[in-house]
Design an enzyme around this catalytic site. Sequence first.
Site, PDB file in Angstrom:
ATOM      1  N   LYS A 203       0.849  -1.192   0.000  1.00  0.00           N
ATOM      2  CA  LYS A 203       0.000   0.000   0.000  1.00  0.00           C
ATOM      3  C   LYS A 203       0.882   1.240   0.000  1.00  0.00           C
ATOM      4  CE  LYS A 203      -3.632   2.429   2.440  1.00  0.00           C
ATOM      5  NZ  LYS A 203      -4.716   2.336   3.400  1.00  0.00           N
ATOM      6  N   ARG A 213     -11.086   9.549   1.530  1.00  0.00           N
ATOM      7  CA  ARG A 213     -11.009  10.232   2.830  1.00  0.00           C
ATOM      8  C   ARG A 213     -12.205  11.167   3.004  1.00  0.00           C
ATOM      9  NH1 ARG A 213      -4.425  11.118   2.776  1.00  0.00           N
ATOM     10  NH2 ARG A 213      -3.947   8.883   2.684  1.00  0.00           N
ATOM     11  N   LYS A 226       0.602  10.288   5.571  1.00  0.00           N
ATOM     12  CA  LYS A 226       0.755   8.904   6.026  1.00  0.00           C
ATOM     13  C   LYS A 226       2.090   8.299   5.582  1.00  0.00           C
ATOM     14  CE  LYS A 226      -4.242   8.130   6.425  1.00  0.00           C
ATOM     15  NZ  LYS A 226      -5.356   7.175   6.291  1.00  0.00           N
ATOM     16  N   LYS A 257      -2.091  -1.517  -3.915  1.00  0.00           N
ATOM     17  CA  LYS A 257      -2.989  -0.368  -3.821  1.00  0.00           C
ATOM     18  C   LYS A 257      -2.200   0.919  -3.855  1.00  0.00           C
ATOM     19  CE  LYS A 257      -6.111   1.683  -0.547  1.00  0.00           C
ATOM     20  NZ  LYS A 257      -6.454   1.785   0.834  1.00  0.00           N
ATOM     21  N   SER A 283     -10.314   5.174  -4.900  1.00  0.00           N
ATOM     22  CA  SER A 283     -11.292   6.245  -5.101  1.00  0.00           C
ATOM     23  C   SER A 283     -10.846   7.278  -6.145  1.00  0.00           C
ATOM     24  CB  SER A 283     -11.567   6.933  -3.769  1.00  0.00           C
ATOM     25  OG  SER A 283     -10.362   7.410  -3.191  1.00  0.00           O
ATOM     26  N   TYR A 322     -15.009   0.459  -7.147  1.00  0.00           N
ATOM     27  CA  TYR A 322     -16.315   1.108  -6.959  1.00  0.00           C
ATOM     28  C   TYR A 322     -17.192   0.911  -8.183  1.00  0.00           C
ATOM     29  CZ  TYR A 322     -13.672   2.998  -3.137  1.00  0.00           C
ATOM     30  OH  TYR A 322     -12.891   3.088  -2.017  1.00  0.00           O
TER      31      TYR A 322
HETATM   32  C1  PBG Z   1      -7.553   3.584   5.317  1.00  0.00           C
HETATM   33  C2  PBG Z   1      -7.883   3.218   3.923  1.00  0.00           C
HETATM   34  C3  PBG Z   1      -7.719   4.079   2.842  1.00  0.00           C
HETATM   35  C4  PBG Z   1      -8.254   3.415   1.737  1.00  0.00           C
HETATM   36  C5  PBG Z   1      -8.722   2.167   2.156  1.00  0.00           C
HETATM   37  N1  PBG Z   1      -8.473   2.053   3.518  1.00  0.00           N
HETATM   38  C6  PBG Z   1      -7.201   5.454   2.780  1.00  0.00           C
HETATM   39  C7  PBG Z   1      -5.925   5.826   3.345  1.00  0.00           C
HETATM   40  O1  PBG Z   1      -5.035   5.004   3.569  1.00  0.00           O
HETATM   41  O2  PBG Z   1      -5.782   7.023   3.597  1.00  0.00           O
HETATM   42  C8  PBG Z   1      -8.305   4.036   0.377  1.00  0.00           C
HETATM   43  C9  PBG Z   1      -9.298   3.509  -0.568  1.00  0.00           C
HETATM   44  C10 PBG Z   1      -9.599   4.408  -1.709  1.00  0.00           C
HETATM   45  O3  PBG Z   1      -8.986   5.464  -1.923  1.00  0.00           O
HETATM   46  O4  PBG Z   1     -10.509   4.038  -2.456  1.00  0.00           O
HETATM   47  N2  PBG Z   1      -6.931   2.745   6.104  1.00  0.00           N
END
Ligand code: PBG
Length: 333
Positions: A203, A213, A226, A257, A283, A322
């Site tokens: 990730k 978010r 992060k 991801k 997203s 999605y």
């Molecule tokens: C948080 C989490 C995130 C996503 C899934 N779980 C966001 C992040 O790490 O800030 C992102 C999914 C997306 O953007 O569709 N633990």
Amino acid sequence: MPVHPPAPYPAARLRRLRQTAALRDLVAENRLAAADLIWPVFIREGENVEEPIPSMPGVARLSLDRLRRKAEAARETGIRTICLFPYTDPALRTEDCAEAWSPDNLTNRAIRMLKSDLPDLSVMTDIALDPYNINGHDGFVVGGQILNDETVEALVKMALAQADAGADILGPSDMMDGRIGAIRLGLEQSGHQRVAILSYAAKFASGFYGPFRDAVGASGRLVGDKKTYQIDPANRNEALRCVARDLDEGADMVMVKPGMPYLDICRAAKDEFGVPVCAYQVSGEYAMLQAAAQNGWLDGEKVMLESLLAFKRAGCDAILTYFAPEAARVLRA
Ligand code: PBG
């Protein structure tokens, strides 16, 4: 796999097999099916509510009654797995994140409802503190530092509450070190041997999570970024080390991801480890394609299917997207 070099022209005319739809389908190397898709859904409190998320056109936060209806409709089009993401009431977002492991929190109620009403649908969850944290981070924050080991203890409690509620697949998305091993041990020790872990292993610290978010209500709250826990987008070896580590600790499946900008990581994870690999078309990727489609700049349906097929070609077994309900409908037609 070696690719046979074509005979010299005109013995080989690679266009021959592209002449008709039947021929093209006959030699298609990859195919997309509704069963490959995992549908991420945002849930919220209330009754009969569908609250649109402006940065994700076509996506809404659903109250649990609406979730039941939509999940049933999705299952009828061939979707087999749903992943739940809660929008937590602001009053329940705290520094200690205790709502995350409350047996009756929104997610755990949704799991129980889905498993009782639609038992053959797999329910996946997210394990991270951000929807419950006052500062939007995936771990506990003390003096500006994200605490690793204390967070892992909390994540285990969260995981066990979700497993108790009946979750089929747990998705730790937090990127703390040691969480997969700790969650696996917790599951084994509490009679949850059958619960699968789909680790968000590779990730990256990505700008493509912005609309998510917004959806979970973490954007305005997030203090800083992060980057001390998610992977630097520059790093391929580090991503593969994370995959190897999570597999060693007991992950059943691994995730890459975001998806589209990281197809090289998908392919490498599949080739190096030969395990089930999932991609998360996040997203921001969804928002990008939807925005262009809404403006008439791209054919939405075509780019949806093309982007999803790309994950299969890159070696992925499953895709969180999605687009899942829409793609399943189109694939069935
Ligand atoms: C948080 C989490 C995130 C996503 C899934 N779980 C966001 C992040 O790490 O800030 C992102 C999914 C997306 O953007 O569709 N633990």
